[in-house]
Design a protein around this motif. Structure first.
Motif, PDB file in Angstrom:
ATOM      1  N   TYR A 407       0.827  -1.202   0.000  1.00  0.00           N
ATOM      2  CA  TYR A 407       0.000   0.000   0.000  1.00  0.00           C
ATOM      3  C   TYR A 407       0.870   1.265   0.000  1.00  0.00           C
ATOM      4  O   TYR A 407       0.551   2.249  -0.685  1.00  0.00           O
ATOM      5  N   ALA A 408       1.950   1.242   0.763  1.00  0.00           N
ATOM      6  CA  ALA A 408       2.842   2.409   0.793  1.00  0.00           C
ATOM      7  C   ALA A 408       3.471   2.640  -0.582  1.00  0.00           C
ATOM      8  O   ALA A 408       3.545   3.784  -1.061  1.00  0.00           O
ATOM      9  N   ASN A 409       3.912   1.567  -1.229  1.00  0.00           N
ATOM     10  CA  ASN A 409       4.483   1.702  -2.572  1.00  0.00           C
ATOM     11  C   ASN A 409       3.435   2.207  -3.554  1.00  0.00           C
ATOM     12  O   ASN A 409       3.731   3.037  -4.423  1.00  0.00           O
ATOM     13  N   ASN A 410       2.221   1.690  -3.433  1.00  0.00           N
ATOM     14  CA  ASN A 410       1.170   2.115  -4.359  1.00  0.00           C
ATOM     15  C   ASN A 410       0.779   3.568  -4.122  1.00  0.00           C
ATOM     16  O   ASN A 410       0.521   4.317  -5.065  1.00  0.00           O
ATOM     17  N   ARG A 411       0.766   3.973  -2.852  1.00  0.00           N
ATOM     18  CA  ARG A 411       0.427   5.356  -2.527  1.00  0.00           C
ATOM     19  C   ARG A 411       1.402   6.313  -3.210  1.00  0.00           C
ATOM     20  O   ARG A 411       1.008   7.357  -3.742  1.00  0.00           O
ATOM     21  N   ASP A 412       2.685   5.946  -3.212  1.00  0.00           N
ATOM     22  CA  ASP A 412       3.681   6.784  -3.876  1.00  0.00           C
ATOM     23  C   ASP A 412       3.413   6.883  -5.383  1.00  0.00           C
ATOM     24  O   ASP A 412       3.714   7.899  -6.007  1.00  0.00           O
ATOM     25  N   LEU A 413       2.857   5.816  -5.962  1.00  0.00           N
ATOM     26  CA  LEU A 413       2.622   5.781  -7.409  1.00  0.00           C
ATOM     27  C   LEU A 413       1.361   6.541  -7.821  1.00  0.00           C
ATOM     28  O   LEU A 413       1.311   7.142  -8.892  1.00  0.00           O
ATOM     29  N   VAL A 414       0.308   6.493  -6.978  1.00  0.00           N
ATOM     30  CA  VAL A 414      -0.993   7.029  -7.410  1.00  0.00           C
ATOM     31  C   VAL A 414      -1.353   8.353  -6.775  1.00  0.00           C
ATOM     32  O   VAL A 414      -2.261   9.045  -7.261  1.00  0.00           O
ATOM     33  N   ASP A 415      -0.671   8.725  -5.691  1.00  0.00           N
ATOM     34  CA  ASP A 415      -1.120   9.900  -4.935  1.00  0.00           C
ATOM     35  C   ASP A 415      -1.164  11.167  -5.775  1.00  0.00           C
ATOM     36  O   ASP A 415      -2.114  11.951  -5.694  1.00  0.00           O
ATOM     37  N   ASP A 416      -0.163  11.375  -6.600  1.00  0.00           N
ATOM     38  CA  ASP A 416      -0.083  12.633  -7.333  1.00  0.00           C
ATOM     39  C   ASP A 416      -1.195  12.768  -8.366  1.00  0.00           C
ATOM     40  O   ASP A 416      -1.666  13.875  -8.638  1.00  0.00           O
ATOM     41  N   GLU A 417      -1.618  11.654  -8.952  1.00  0.00           N
ATOM     42  CA  GLU A 417      -2.628  11.744 -10.003  1.00  0.00           C
ATOM     43  C   GLU A 417      -4.047  11.508  -9.513  1.00  0.00           C
ATOM     44  O   GLU A 417      -5.007  11.770 -10.246  1.00  0.00           O
ATOM     45  N   ALA A 418      -4.202  11.016  -8.295  1.00  0.00           N
ATOM     46  CA  ALA A 418      -5.535  10.694  -7.783  1.00  0.00           C
ATOM     47  C   ALA A 418      -6.225  11.944  -7.267  1.00  0.00           C
ATOM     48  O   ALA A 418      -5.821  12.524  -6.254  1.00  0.00           O
ATOM     49  N   ASN A 419      -7.288  12.360  -7.949  1.00  0.00           N
ATOM     50  CA  ASN A 419      -8.059  13.500  -7.474  1.00  0.00           C
ATOM     51  C   ASN A 419      -8.832  13.141  -6.219  1.00  0.00           C
ATOM     52  O   ASN A 419      -9.121  11.976  -5.949  1.00  0.00           O
ATOM     53  N   ARG A 420      -9.198  14.167  -5.442  1.00  0.00           N
ATOM     54  CA  ARG A 420      -9.862  13.965  -4.162  1.00  0.00           C
ATOM     55  C   ARG A 420     -11.368  14.148  -4.290  1.00  0.00           C
ATOM     56  O   ARG A 420     -11.839  15.037  -5.004  1.00  0.00           O
ATOM     57  N   TYR A 421     -12.101  13.309  -3.577  1.00  0.00           N
ATOM     58  CA  TYR A 421     -13.569  13.393  -3.543  1.00  0.00           C
ATOM     59  C   TYR A 421     -14.050  12.994  -2.159  1.00  0.00           C
ATOM     60  O   TYR A 421     -13.305  12.389  -1.380  1.00  0.00           O
ATOM     61  N   PHE A 422     -15.308  13.331  -1.873  1.00  0.00           N
ATOM     62  CA  PHE A 422     -15.892  12.991  -0.580  1.00  0.00           C
ATOM     63  C   PHE A 422     -16.781  11.758  -0.688  1.00  0.00           C
ATOM     64  O   PHE A 422     -17.582  11.635  -1.623  1.00  0.00           O
TER      65      PHE A 422
END
Length: 590
Positions: A407-422
């Motif tokens: 999960y930590a590795n994936n977070r580094d890969l997707v965090d920048d492109e993943a838009n935020r929603y509620f």
């Protein structure tokens, strides 16, 4: 918990939340910091049930800070942690040891799956490591399906393509794909050559009878047959003239070898069950894995083999065949088994298949299934799994794969492109609460406008209607208390209403109010979030209707998820919700 311990927990929790937020560039989450917090503070563990409640308000305060404020505060609390973030240390990407006697451009390695079903998470280790070595040495990656057991490990016809898809998901493409069931005539030819070399004989002893002789170090009465008789009987095996158990072909080794498992082992046996592949359905004489694999490794030029430490005898058996043919045996590396945490389901293809057949799992991509297909549907990148597998190295001991590392590795890969929603979850233990937002000290805005991504102003913001809203019940403040609705402003809880106060973020920066997410109760999307722990329903903001399926987003204060689709029928699955939701999403991780 006494006051002194509470203060220590709050301070350590704040430092962990600040470090997490700065490292990953997003708002911290209680679940994401609990592991490091408890690991670095063993004396907190007896109070594990209380600690999430103590650190939650601290995490909320950190969520209301901007990056500069977070850096300043972390420098005050834990300067060593800030220095760790700022250190420009080059990470060692070569976590795998160099291969012995490996030459650039000459390395050939193979993954040899049994295609009896799609791969579980543990299977990813072999292609991850082989693919990494291929890239390091500019070598060759062979995928060879060892499908020569049509009975006890019966191939699944869909698994051949499924496994190749899993390899592609992990980021690799085999240079060659072979199916052992296509190569029976090749194995027969080598068996005949082995007979001519005096290295094999046909045996009609019962299994128990031969076992008694073998364990006593005594030769069976068939061991000294002449080559002509052996050829005749082996031809009869190939022609299907024997039934299962009536005749085998054995490799002549050392009947007094100190390891009984190496004494005159079986190379071919009869199987009455037809192979499921049409091209192989007529064959009844099948090679054992050690013979088939040994021949194929030589013929395909394999230079380095990786196999489990429990398979050390395989190399020893195969060396007898290699010696008869005067072949050079490949380099062999052994490793221990991978054990994966988090899942309740056993890491076993047969177990997963049984749970699917009984309806306890909806399929190979059920989020509760420890499979590569499941991880892909949850929006976890194959590279994250590859990185975690290679980080395990090549230990001969059993190793534990913590899904938190994936999960930590994936977070580094997707965090920048993943838009935020509620997404406001409506859970049995914490149901959603719906309240109107009304005018108070100032007119209540008709909508909130939180950013699509806190680090990318150029992406703009979302419009979230704010007439009647839903929030998670733990986030509802006590009567008369205030709370900050992200992207909207400060409201006060009065009776059955939330009274708008103002939009001055200073109240958050001063630490007076918690920061929470919310969703429009009427305009929101009825949502089903499928997780490893089971299905969770909720209400999501309407802007998600514009997001393409297969997109990974971050549900603020909940975690990352992959948007699966908007067709209500998409959720109409066994043990599913019944098909009434507007949105189906698969939870990835915090």
């Amino acid at each position: 918990m006494d006051d002194e311990l509470r203060e220590r927990v709050e301070a350590a929790g704040e430092a962990a939340a600040l470090f997490n937020a700065l490292k990953h560039g997003n708002d911290p989450d209680v679940g994401a910091i609990m592991g490091p917090l408890m690991g670095e503070n063993p004396d907190f563990r007896p109070h594990g049930d209380e600690i999430p409640g103590v650190v939650a308000p601290v995490v909320n305060r950190v969520a209301g800070m901007d990056e500069a404020e977070r850096r300043e505060r972390l420098g005050e609390l834990a300067p060593d942690k800030l220095a760790e973030l700022d250190a420009d240390e080059e990470e060692d990407e070569r976590v795998l040891p160099d291969l012995p006697n490996a030459e650039e451009g000459e390395v050939v390695m193979r993954a040899a799956p049994n295609p009896n079903g799609p791969w579980h998470v543990g299977h990813a280790r072999m292609p991850a490591v082989i693919g990494t070595y291929k890239e390091r040495y500019d070598g060759e990656f062979i995928c060879r399906f060892d499908d020569t057991d049509p009975e006890t490990k019966r191939p699944d016809l869909d698994a051949y393509d499924a496994i190749l898809e899993d390899i592609e998901y992990l980021g690799f493409e085999p240079d060659r794909v072979l199916r052992a069931s296509d190569r029976l005539e090749t194995y027969y030819d080598h068996a005949r050559d082995l007979i001519d070399a005096g290295g094999a004989y046909t045996c009609s002893c019962s299994g128990d009878g031969f076992s008694e002789l073998k364990n006593a170090g005594e030769a069976c009465p068939h061991r000294e047959k002449d080559a002509e008789t052996v050829h005749e009987e082996f031809s009869a095996m190939v022609n299907g003239e024997f039934s299962a158990g009536e005749m085998v072909l054995r490799v002549r080794t050392d009947i007094e070898h100190k390891n009984p498992a190496l004494r005159d082992w079986v190379a071919f046996r009869m199987i009455d069950t037809p192979h499921p592949r049409e091209a192989a359905a007529d064959y009844r004489c099948w090679p054992m894995l050690d013979f088939q694999s040994g021949v194929d490794d030589h013929l395909t030029g394999v230079t380095h083999i990786i196999r489990g430490i429990d398979l050390q005898d395989s190399a020893k058996r195969q060396r007898f065949v290699y010696d008869y043919f005067d072949w050079e045996y490949p380099e062999v590396l052994h490793w221990g088994h991978v054990q994966v945490d988090e899942y309740d389901v056993k890491l076993s293809t047969s177990t997963i298949k049984e749970l699917i057949e009984t309806g306890e799992l909806t399929g190979w991509d059920d989020p509760r299934a420890p499979t590569i297909r499941s991880m892909r549907r949850r929006g976890i990148r194959g590279q994250a799994l590859v990185d975690s597998m290679t980080e395990l190295g090549m230990s001969t001991s059993d190793v534990d794969l913590a899904m938190s590392s994936v999960y930590a590795n994936n977070r580094d890969l997707v965090d920048d492109e993943a838009n935020r929603y509620f997404l406001v979850r409506d859970r049995d233990d914490a149901p959603a609460v719906e309240l109107p937002v009304v005018d108070g000290d100032a007119p209540a805005p008709a909508a909130g406008h939180p950013p699509l991504h806190p680090d990318h102003d150029d992406r703009g913001d979302r419009e979230v209607p704010a007439g009647r809203i839903a929030i998670e019940s733990p986030d509802l403040p006590s009567e008369g208390e205030r709370v900050w609705l992200k992207g909207y402003g400060c409201v006060r809880h009065e009776g059955d209403e939330l009274v708008f106060v103002d939009a001055d973020i200073d109240v958050v920066r001063e630490g007076d109010v918690d920061v929470v997410h919310w969703a429009p109760a009427e305009e929101g999307l009825d949502t089903l979030l499928r997780t490893v722990s089971g299905d969770v329903r909720g209400i999501a903001e309407p802007a998600l209707a514009e997001v393409d399926p297969d997109t990974v987003v971050q549900f603020v204060r909940v975690g990352f998820a992959r948007i699966d689709g908007f067709d209500p029928e998409a959720t109409d699955e066994p043990d599913g919700p019944g098909g009434s939701e507007d949105l189906l999403a698969y939870y990835a991780h915090p």
